[in-house]
Design a protein around this motif. Structure first.
Motif: not given
Length: 329
Positions: A11-17, A20-27
């Motif tokens: 779903l995301h580019s490797d750079t996003d993950l 120091g970066h990351g992908v966030s979800y509200s759970v």
């Protein structure tokens, strides 16, 4: 069901993950269950059962009830020796931001951004979404600082659990690839705690016989072992996204194609209300599914939604299968 370009399974580019970066979800964090055995000793089905029974145990303890749709052979007694009977409800019902990167999974309280769990990626041994009535929940098994394993249970926004699991899988694969490159450069390969996190079907899973019924069942499938899909006239082989869209002239038109870059992956391409949709049919666990159901074959999925006039609901829209586009040869 996740919608994405067939050029990638993520779903995301490797750079996003990257760290120091990351992908966030509200759970919402619901609790955890101690895991009483090493996940390395369990096969893929048993690992999945640990995760999904932990979801049911935590939910039942906090007062969330479901209509249990499992088959009799999927009794919770199977995992009684694998997980604790008493869940830990510390921080239960806390809204959190789950941030996923190649270094860790971080749970940060939404109200004040306080971190109450940070699990290093190398200490995470398995993750799974729920099933049927628990499909909006996920669970992952991680070691804490005392080397104790627990299965943590989270409630996701509606229809978002597969996106969360896919993102965790992507972060793991990136971390694992980094680890293997480092080990190879050092001239040694040491065991990785979760070296089977992304493992595909074991041989007994692939060869399992699943009865064909008119209703969706919890079946597991590997595209390479179901050659009958190639015989279907709505199957167009390894055509690309653009070519598929040229064949979809009217609302309700659909076809199935095979990914040229991901072995065993198939894509449902359709047009509905002047929008094109391209939906991956095989999830990270090798299961054919939509957001709501799991199927024992692609033909079963197509037949169920077409004959019942039941739209396939994805994250932001729906797709109604009305007219199959038949290949010319």
């Amino acid at each position: 069901m996740t919608s994405m370009d067939d050029d990638t399974r993520w779903l995301h580019s490797d750079t996003d993950l990257l760290s120091g970066h990351g992908v966030s979800y509200s759970v919402t964090y619901l609790g955890s269950v101690e895991v009483l055995c090493s996940m390395k000793t369990l096969d893929f089905d048993s690992r999945t059962r640990v995760a999904r029974d932990s979801i049911r145990l935590v939910c039942a303890t906090v007062g969330i009830s479901f209509k249990d749709r499992r088959r009799p052979e999927q009794s919770p007694s199977v995992t009684q020796s694998m997980i604790s009977a008493e869940p830990n409800l510390t921080h239960s019902h806390t809204p959190v931001q789950l941030t996923i990167n190649t270094d860790s999974l971080v749970l940060k309280r939404s109200s004040d951004s306080q971190i109450f769990y940070s699990h290093k990626m190398e200490g995470i041994s398995f993750a799974s979404a729920g099933e049927h009535d628990t499909k909006d929940y996920i669970a992952y098994v991680a070691k804490d600082n005392m080397n104790k394993r627990s299965c943590h249970v989270l409630s996701c926004k509606e229809n978002e659990s597969l996106d969360v699991i896919t993102t965790i899988g992507q972060a793991f694969e990136l971390r694992y690839n980094e680890y293997m490159q480092t080990q190879q450069q050092q001239g040694s390969i040491k065991p990785f705690e979760h070296d089977e996190f992304l493992s595909k079907k074991r041989e007994d899973d692939v060869n399992r016989s699943i009865p064909n019924t008119n209703q969706p069942t919890q079946g597991k499938w590997n595209g390479q072992t179901s050659p009958d899909v190639y015989k279907e006239k709505w199957f167009h082989g390894k055509i690309g996204r653009d070519e598929a869209e040229l064949l979809l002239h009217n609302s309700g038109d659909f076809l199935v194609r095979e990914s040229a870059k991901i072995p065993g992956q198939f894509i449902l391409s359709g047009r509905y209300k002047d929008q094109f949709k391209h939906l991956l049919l095989v999830d990270p666990e090798g299961i054919i599914r939509t957001k709501d159901y799991e199927f024992d074959s692609i033909q079963h999925l197509i037949s169920y939604h077409k004959s019942g006039n039941i739209p396939i609901v994805s994250a932001d829209s729906e797709l109604l299968l009305q007219t199959p586009v038949l290949r010319s040869k």
